[in-house]
Motif scaffolding. Sequence first.
Motif, PDB file in Angstrom:
ATOM      1  N   ARG A   1       0.841  -1.252  -0.111  1.00  0.00           N
ATOM      2  CA  ARG A   1      -0.001   0.160  -0.045  1.00  0.00           C
ATOM      3  C   ARG A   1       0.879   1.236   0.041  1.00  0.00           C
ATOM      4  O   ARG A   1       2.080   1.264   0.215  1.00  0.00           O
ATOM      5  CB  ARG A   1      -0.874  -0.030   1.172  1.00  0.00           C
TER       6      ARG A   1
ATOM      7  N   PHE B   1       3.867  -3.747  14.411  1.00  0.00           N
ATOM      8  CA  PHE B   1       3.581  -3.743  15.703  1.00  0.00           C
ATOM      9  C   PHE B   1       2.292  -4.589  15.914  1.00  0.00           C
ATOM     10  O   PHE B   1       1.496  -5.019  14.854  1.00  0.00           O
ATOM     11  CB  PHE B   1       3.129  -2.328  16.138  1.00  0.00           C
TER      12      PHE B   1
ATOM     13  N   LYS C   1     -12.154   3.673  16.433  1.00  0.00           N
ATOM     14  CA  LYS C   1     -11.178   4.620  15.910  1.00  0.00           C
ATOM     15  C   LYS C   1     -10.466   4.512  14.503  1.00  0.00           C
ATOM     16  O   LYS C   1     -10.376   3.014  14.371  1.00  0.00           O
ATOM     17  CB  LYS C   1     -10.118   5.273  16.654  1.00  0.00           C
ATOM     18  N   SER C   2     -10.260   5.321  13.718  1.00  0.00           N
ATOM     19  CA  SER C   2      -9.323   4.912  12.476  1.00  0.00           C
ATOM     20  C   SER C   2      -7.977   4.396  13.025  1.00  0.00           C
ATOM     21  O   SER C   2      -7.430   4.842  13.848  1.00  0.00           O
ATOM     22  CB  SER C   2      -9.207   6.460  11.678  1.00  0.00           C
ATOM     23  N   GLY C   3      -7.929   3.120  12.438  1.00  0.00           N
ATOM     24  CA  GLY C   3      -6.611   2.765  12.617  1.00  0.00           C
ATOM     25  C   GLY C   3      -6.489   1.645  13.697  1.00  0.00           C
ATOM     26  O   GLY C   3      -5.460   1.331  14.160  1.00  0.00           O
ATOM     27  N   SER C   4      -7.572   1.604  14.275  1.00  0.00           N
ATOM     28  CA  SER C   4      -7.865   0.581  15.729  1.00  0.00           C
ATOM     29  C   SER C   4      -7.786  -0.712  15.263  1.00  0.00           C
ATOM     30  O   SER C   4      -7.709  -1.777  16.110  1.00  0.00           O
ATOM     31  CB  SER C   4      -8.959   0.950  16.240  1.00  0.00           C
TER      32      SER C   4
ATOM     33  N   GLN D   1     -14.318  -1.368   1.624  1.00  0.00           N
ATOM     34  CA  GLN D   1     -14.462  -0.023   2.118  1.00  0.00           C
ATOM     35  C   GLN D   1     -14.492   0.944   0.769  1.00  0.00           C
ATOM     36  O   GLN D   1     -15.371   1.760   0.823  1.00  0.00           O
ATOM     37  CB  GLN D   1     -13.119   0.341   2.945  1.00  0.00           C
TER      38      GLN D   1
HETATM   39  N1  LIG Z   1      -1.330  -5.332   5.322  1.00  0.00           N
HETATM   40  C1  LIG Z   1      -0.747  -4.556   6.122  1.00  0.00           C
HETATM   41  N2  LIG Z   1       0.288  -4.184   6.463  1.00  0.00           N
HETATM   42  C2  LIG Z   1       0.933  -3.457   7.381  1.00  0.00           C
HETATM   43  N3  LIG Z   1       0.119  -2.850   8.298  1.00  0.00           N
HETATM   44  C3  LIG Z   1      -1.039  -2.873   8.355  1.00  0.00           C
HETATM   45  C4  LIG Z   1      -1.889  -3.836   7.167  1.00  0.00           C
HETATM   46  N4  LIG Z   1      -3.007  -3.568   7.188  1.00  0.00           N
HETATM   47  C5  LIG Z   1      -3.194  -2.671   8.227  1.00  0.00           C
HETATM   48  N5  LIG Z   1      -2.045  -2.376   8.833  1.00  0.00           N
HETATM   49  C6  LIG Z   1      -2.111  -1.449   9.984  1.00  0.00           C
HETATM   50  O1  LIG Z   1      -2.728  -2.014  11.090  1.00  0.00           O
HETATM   51  C7  LIG Z   1      -3.562  -0.891  11.681  1.00  0.00           C
HETATM   52  C8  LIG Z   1      -4.906  -1.242  11.758  1.00  0.00           C
HETATM   53  O2  LIG Z   1      -5.453  -0.908  10.378  1.00  0.00           O
HETATM   54  P1  LIG Z   1      -6.851  -1.112   9.803  1.00  0.00           P
HETATM   55  O3  LIG Z   1      -6.994  -1.023   8.415  1.00  0.00           O
HETATM   56  O4  LIG Z   1      -7.515  -2.480  10.562  1.00  0.00           O
HETATM   57  O5  LIG Z   1      -7.487   0.138  10.563  1.00  0.00           O
HETATM   58  P2  LIG Z   1      -9.290   0.610  10.599  1.00  0.00           P
HETATM   59  O6  LIG Z   1      -9.749   0.380  11.944  1.00  0.00           O
HETATM   60  O7  LIG Z   1      -9.679  -0.313   9.693  1.00  0.00           O
HETATM   61  O8  LIG Z   1      -9.148   2.002  10.332  1.00  0.00           O
HETATM   62  P3  LIG Z   1     -10.023   3.066   9.271  1.00  0.00           P
HETATM   63  O9  LIG Z   1     -10.977   3.347   9.945  1.00  0.00           O
HETATM   64  O10 LIG Z   1      -8.900   3.956   8.932  1.00  0.00           O
HETATM   65  O11 LIG Z   1     -10.219   2.074   7.934  1.00  0.00           O
HETATM   66  C9  LIG Z   1      -3.126   0.297  11.009  1.00  0.00           C
HETATM   67  O12 LIG Z   1      -2.099   1.006  11.763  1.00  0.00           O
HETATM   68  C10 LIG Z   1      -2.582  -0.247   9.482  1.00  0.00           C
HETATM   69  O13 LIG Z   1      -1.374   0.646   9.434  1.00  0.00           O
END
Ligand SMILES: Nc1ncnc2c1ncn2[C@@H]1O[C@H](COP(=O)(O)OP(=O)(O)OP(=O)(O)O)[C@@H](O)[C@H]1O
Lengths: 249, 240
Positions: free
Chosen positions: A216, B13, B34-37, B84
Amino acid sequence: MRIFVSIFEEAGGFISSFWKTLIYLKEIGKTRKDIVFQINQIGVNSLPLVIFTSAFLGMVAAVQTAYQIRDYVPLIYLGAGVAKGVMIELGPVITGLVVAGRVGSGIAAEIGTMKVTEQIDALEVMGISPYRFLFIPRVVAAMIALPMLTIIADIVAIFCGMIISHFTGIANYILFTRGARLFFLPKDLFGGLIKASAFGIILSLSGCFYGMETKRGAQGVGLSTTKAVVTASLLILLFDYLLGVIIFG
Amino acid sequence: MIRVRDLEVNFDFPVLKGVSLDIEDEEFLVILGKSGSGKTVFIKTVVGLIRPNRGEVSIDDISVTNGEPKELLKARKNIGFVFQGAALFDSLTVFENIALPLREHFSLTKKEIKDKVKKSLELVELEGVEKLYPAQLSGGMKKRVAIARAIAYEPKYIFFDEPTTGLDPETALKITKLLKDLWKKIKGTFIAVTHDFGFTEEVATRIAWLKGGRFEFVGKVNEFKKLDVKEIQAYFVKTF
Ligand SMILES: Nc1ncnc2c1ncn2[C@@H]1O[C@H](COP(=O)(O)OP(=O)(O)OP(=O)(O)O)[C@@H](O)[C@H]1O
Ligand SMILES: [Mg+2]
């Protein structure tokens, strides 16, 4: 050390995706329409580029060969030298490299975009293998299209070589064709086409593989297209040597 | 029933730190966070798109996480997923997009496929778009087509990743209403991920709140509202 590990990892991934593509070959029937579409994309749409490149290739080959052999070798060998050089080596390799630039990068960009916009995930969640749905049509189409492009490249190159030697007064067209025909071996032509087929597999698979590997972020797709073209080009040269040894050695 | 046990997902992480959850049949579960959770990561792991570092997921007693491709395929016939960004196939028309999973897994006649595509487009209140390509659709229309694609083969479980995000308030409201009606009509199990509390209040039969890699709260909407936590009050302030 790090770099060796990552090269081996990459090679492993590449080979494993080749293997998975082979496995899904049994479902090739489902993708017939896609294959025809891809032959059009890969083959027909590359024609102008291939014709343009091979025209100059043929002219350069004729002039250079003439320059090198002029004082030592009778000019009847000019046609033979150009025709053989083109069929065995220059036709397939240059076609492979040129199409790798155009098609390999295109495939990587297309699949890479699908990856970052979750279209690949959508395929998987529907239980549709990306290998069958995306890899097979492209790899099979390139495998078929490359020899066809190479035949055209061969014809154009030899013809343009003949024309240029005729009009620059190096050797007239009768002498040129007589030489080309006198020493023609079917093996030269077909060996070259087999190589072209292999190059088709290499360049399409490289595009597919790096497309799927796209990470990404803004750099993702651009990086994948670059890797696809560089890897395809290197592998084409490597396999040109290996297959050359096997077929003509 | 979907059973999630001790799910751990680490990227650079830890994203999910051992979460467990049971998703009951015919409920409308909303996962807030939250975003990123890690909401997207959570549902993608549940459907087998992301391999967890630890833990187990099973869908109707079929294991998603044990890595058997045949098993996974069986489970996936019961799963619909609305991404999404819609994730429609750019190279296919709307009709082809919706017909693809039908063609792949069910032996249907041309007419049956046509009827099913038509019916699912009707359910999302879109008509006359069959021949268009995704690039010719608006964001709201894409979401609808993606929903139509996910419901066309009548899966038991349908996942929605932020169904109302990125839409104008009016369209978001329409989609909210659409999902609520759809859920009642097709009696499926819906799992939606969002940070839109208006949407949640409207549709959820149960809420799971994802925070810091764990489910901080799982329960009814009114219980969630009663929680005395600053972040939840912030949700209300923002959305009302
Ligand atoms: N394929 C991946 N490789 C590395 N890190 C990832 C990957 N997918 C998600 N992450 C990390 O995991 C964390 C959670 O991501 P996720 O996309 O599940 O968030 P979200 O809750 O869906 O947020 P949003 O509301 O913005 O969609 C983020 O910090 C993201 O950077
Ligand atoms: Mg998300």
